[in-house]
Scaffold this motif. Structure first.
Motif, PDB file in Angstrom:
ATOM      1  N   PHE A   1       0.841  -1.202   0.000  1.00  0.00           N
ATOM      2  CA  PHE A   1       0.000   0.000   0.000  1.00  0.00           C
ATOM      3  C   PHE A   1       0.875   1.251   0.000  1.00  0.00           C
ATOM      4  O   PHE A   1       0.670   2.173  -0.786  1.00  0.00           O
ATOM      5  CB  PHE A   1      -0.915  -0.030   1.219  1.00  0.00           C
ATOM      6  N   PHE A   2       1.893   1.235   0.884  1.00  0.00           N
ATOM      7  CA  PHE A   2       2.777   2.400   0.949  1.00  0.00           C
ATOM      8  C   PHE A   2       3.552   2.575  -0.352  1.00  0.00           C
ATOM      9  O   PHE A   2       3.771   3.693  -0.806  1.00  0.00           O
ATOM     10  CB  PHE A   2       3.738   2.273   2.135  1.00  0.00           C
ATOM     11  N   THR A   3       3.956   1.460  -0.939  1.00  0.00           N
ATOM     12  CA  THR A   3       4.639   1.528  -2.227  1.00  0.00           C
ATOM     13  C   THR A   3       3.735   2.201  -3.253  1.00  0.00           C
ATOM     14  O   THR A   3       4.152   3.099  -3.984  1.00  0.00           O
ATOM     15  CB  THR A   3       4.995   0.116  -2.716  1.00  0.00           C
ATOM     16  N   GLY A   4       2.462   1.752  -3.264  1.00  0.00           N
ATOM     17  CA  GLY A   4       1.494   2.330  -4.187  1.00  0.00           C
ATOM     18  C   GLY A   4       1.349   3.827  -3.961  1.00  0.00           C
ATOM     19  O   GLY A   4       1.384   4.621  -4.907  1.00  0.00           O
ATOM     20  N   LEU A   5       1.208   4.229  -2.689  1.00  0.00           N
ATOM     21  CA  LEU A   5       1.092   5.652  -2.357  1.00  0.00           C
ATOM     22  C   LEU A   5       2.270   6.427  -2.913  1.00  0.00           C
ATOM     23  O   LEU A   5       2.109   7.459  -3.566  1.00  0.00           O
ATOM     24  CB  LEU A   5       1.079   5.834  -0.833  1.00  0.00           C
ATOM     25  N   GLY A   6       3.461   5.908  -2.660  1.00  0.00           N
ATOM     26  CA  GLY A   6       4.678   6.600  -3.064  1.00  0.00           C
ATOM     27  C   GLY A   6       4.753   6.774  -4.561  1.00  0.00           C
ATOM     28  O   GLY A   6       4.983   7.879  -5.061  1.00  0.00           O
TER      29      GLY A   6
END
Lengths: 382, 365
Positions: free
Chosen positions: A298-303
């Motif tokens: 999820f954080f990867t996607g956000l970034g």
């Protein structure tokens, strides 16, 4: 191992290391080919009309001659090789053997596969590349701080004053769009990734393929496609912020999908079954077991969505309007007007914002990271 | 902790999968099982025999294409896994890696909405029961395989399941720990008196823990019984060869009268204690003789004479390979002291205990 059998270093490299690297090398070649094929801003700024390439010609056809059909035709010509490369790459990757987490001790014996001289040469080559990249950034900063690069090197904050006064709206627009696209893209990535990896349904493979195509195709094609698709009713989005946000979410959310699928493939299905066996419904299971384990994705996607929303231009240059425009588009305009100073100042600002956001996301990831979760190395590349 | 004890009935359950090459295959075909309250039943069979599929259908992770599953008389065939109240112990433990030992064990109670104080007490009790007091704040990555399996066991029993299900729980442990853990599982099951269904491909493990064993092959249950039934009175060649080591000796049935059966084999007549119902006079049969029922005596004594092809001293026992005519026989003798004078190349007499020999029809595979 092969060394102990009496092979020379060169022989080991030729017969063992190189064959093992070939899928990776082929993949890198294809990626570079696809990126060169799709690149828009680089040829436009550096070559202009002297070296016409398909993406820039399609752009000029549409924005300069208002010939939507001609542009679409040009970008369709681009579609064929791009799609070919994408499918070829998928074929390569799917044939590769995935053994990521085996549970066995992963200690590697450091062994001298290369001689000291070769090592020094490789190191020097890498250092030159790294230094060149750093030099570009330094030059960018310098250009933003002098009156006019190459003519008047007196220091000034004039360019920053410009971008923070008359450019303030562009900065605000970009941040709003990126700020909205980021959470939506992150959620989209997790949701589609979960569906693709865990829920058997008709058209699952197609869904995955389609979601990846959106990412793999050159931005010019995607931009023109959005422009054509949402120019008329029933969904008339041209000129709004929504069309830019949608483009970013669906185009760059794909990284989140891939990260989610990759993580779920490493998470045994029995974990979810264990939760159900203990009395939890599928909602509770997703919230308490699956979600915490795929949070890094999820954080990867956000970034990725945020970074791309700040830096992308090829697709969205077709989608900006009087009411909503982007920093990257403004930079391009500045370049064509030969006002290098403000362009450099905008670029420095974008680089700064991206760095801060990556740092924050990295911190968030460490904060939330469960002790047993799969370690995630940077997936921001690409 | 008292657990409500109920039985499990599996009635004619089938499950088909579509296979890319073989087309439709039956993972389970018309499986019938009747597990009494408090009983420990093991599903034993080679990989791909349908034992895990059957267990997963009982748990509710797979849904049968035909047949029904009842728990204590209640039909649960259509009930989802999270409403069956069963404890399931997975082969790979399936501990939640992001939760501590305490939270792993507490999970099922938290899902049931129990009060924190009640949960803390229950988790403490059950961790003490499996010998893991003090491990509450560790994470699964920090535990050994045996400790992880104990946590998985604790997590399964803390919810006071009506039935406990094990899917090859010991296959990831080393040999010594496997023996220790199977004893612990058996003791725990006895003290809780909880109905248990256990899946394994290891026949020794199955014999060590079970009240009763159901041997499965190609999706079907081929024989049910106690370990002794299966070992000494196998109903088919498959069971005879799968459970333990065996000599299958071809012969012809001479007569069966009352409890004894006489068979012409090995150039002589051999008497057997049990015979498959289908065998009648004159039929071609196979004698099932375990290696340890062959007793080595002096030449001239015993039922028949054999040549010693090889003998292997293994400390507690010696293994012999014998030949009688064109039949090779495995023989195991326990070494009670100094080893005797039997050497490779010599001849021996062999005596067979009739009660330990079973006769199968030639075709019973």
């Amino acid at each position: 191992m092969a060394l102990s059998l009496g092979a020379s270093r060169w022989r080991v490299f030729r017969t063992v290391t190189l064959p093992l690297c070939i899928p990776g090398l082929a993949n890198a070649f294809l990626l570079l080919f696809a990126a060169s094929l799709a690149d828009f801003a680089t040829p436009l700024i550096l070559a202009g009309n002297n070296f016409p390439v398909l993406p820039t010609q399609a752009y000029l056809q549409i924005t300069g001659l208002f010939d939507l059909r001609g542009g679409a035709a040009l970008s369709f010509m681009l579609l064929v090789p791009a799609l070919g490369v994408f499918l070829l790459q998928r074929y390569w990757v799917s044939r590769r053997f995935y053994v990521t987490v085996t549970g066995k001790g992963a200690g590697q014996t450091p062994f001298d596969s290369i001689s000291p001289a070769v090592r020094a040469a490789l190191l020097a080559a890498c250092a030159v590349v790294a230094a060149t990249i750093l030099y570009f950034y330094a030059l960018l900063l310098y250009a933003s701080l002098v009156q006019a690069l190459g003519a008047n090197h007196a220091l000034t904050l004039r360019h920053y004053r410009v971008i923070f006064t008359e450019g303030l709206r562009v900065i605000r627009d970009t941040l709003i769009i990126a700020g909205l696209a980021m959470p939506l893209g992150g959620l989209y990535g997790i949701l589609v990734g979960y569906l693709v990896a865990r829920k058997p349904f008709v058209g699952r493979r197609t869904m995955e393929l389609v979601s990846m195509i959106n990412y793999a195709l050159p931005g010019t094609i995607v931009g023109i496609a959005y422009l054509i698709a949402f120019n008329d009713p029933p969904i008339e989005l041209t000129g709004t912020a929504l069309i830019i946000i949608a483009c970013y979410v669906f185009r760059y959310g794909a990284t989140g999908i891939r990260a989610t699928v990759a993580m779920l493939q490493q998470i045994d299905k029995s974990l979810e079954e264990a939760s159900q066996g203990l009395g939890a419904g599928s909602g509770t299971t997703f919230r308490r077991v699956t979600l915490p384990l795929i949070l890094p994705a999820f954080f990867t996607g956000l970034g990725v969505v945020f970074i791309r929303s700040m830096t992308a231009i090829s697709a969205t240059i077709f989608l900006v309007s009087i009411s909503w425009t982007l920093i990257t588009v403004r930079i391009l305009e500045n370049i064509t007007e030969l006002s290098l100073g403000p362009a450099a100042a905008y670029s420095v600002l974008v680089v700064g914002i991206v760095f801060v956001v990556i740092a924050l996301i990295g911190r968030g990831l460490r904060w939330f990271r469960a002790p047993g979760a799969i370690p995630v190395t940077s997936m921001f590349g690409g | 902790m008292a657990i409500e004890t109920i039985g499990v009935q599996v009635d004619g359950v089938s499950k088909r999968f579509s296979h890319r090459v073989k087309g439709e295959i039956y993972a389970a075909r018309d499986v019938h099982l009747d597990v009494a309250p408090g009983e420990f039943l093991t599903l034993l069979g080679p990989s791909g025999c349908g034992k895990t599929t059957t267990l997963r259908m009982i748990a509710g992770f797979e849904h049968p294409d035909a047949g029904s599953i009842r728990l204590g008389g209640q039909d649960v065939t259509g009930l989802p896994a999270n409403q069956r109240n069963m404890g399931f112990v997975f082969q790979n433990y399936a501990l939640f890696p992001h939760l501590s030992v305490f939270d792993n064990v507490a999970y099922g109670l938290q899902v049931r909405g129990q009060a924190a104080a009640v949960i803390a007490k229950s988790v403490g009790d059950v961790l003490a029961l499996v010998g893991l007091s003090g491990y509450e704040h560790q994470f699964s990555g920090q535990l050994s395989g045996g400790e992880q399996q104990r946590v998985a066991l604790a997590r399964a029993i803390v919810i006071r399941p009506r039935v406990l299900l094990f899917d090859e729980p010991l296959s990831n442990l080393d040999a010594k720990l496997r023996v220790q853990m199977r004893t612990e599982i058996r003791d725990l099951q006895r003290s809780l008196a909880i109905t248990t269904i256990y899946v394994t491909h290891d026949q020794e493990e199955a014999m060590a823990v079970s009240d009763r064993i159901a041997v499965m092959s190609q999706g079907s249950v081929v024989q049910e019984g106690t370990a002794e039934d299966l070992y000494y009175r196998p109903a088919s060649e498959f069971v005879a060869t799968f459970v333990g080591r065996v000599n299958l000796v071809p012969g012809t049935l001479i007569e069966r009268s009352g409890d004894t059966v006489t068979v012409a084999a090995l150039g002589t007549t051999i008497r057997a204690g049990t015979a498959h119902a289908a065998v009648t006079g004159g039929a071609a049969v196979k004698l099932v003789m375990r290696p340890e029922v062959l007793e080595l005596v002096e030449v001239g004594a015993g039922d028949f004479r054999a040549d010693v092809i090889s003998c292997t001293f293994l400390g507690e026992k010696t293994e012999y390979l014998l030949r009688c005519g064109d039949v090779e026989l495995q023989c195991v003798r326990h070494n009670a002291g100094a080893v005797g004078a039997i050497r490779e190349g010599s001849a021996v007499g062999v005596r067979v205990a009739a009660s330990a020999v079973t006769v199968l029809p030639e075709a019973a595979r």
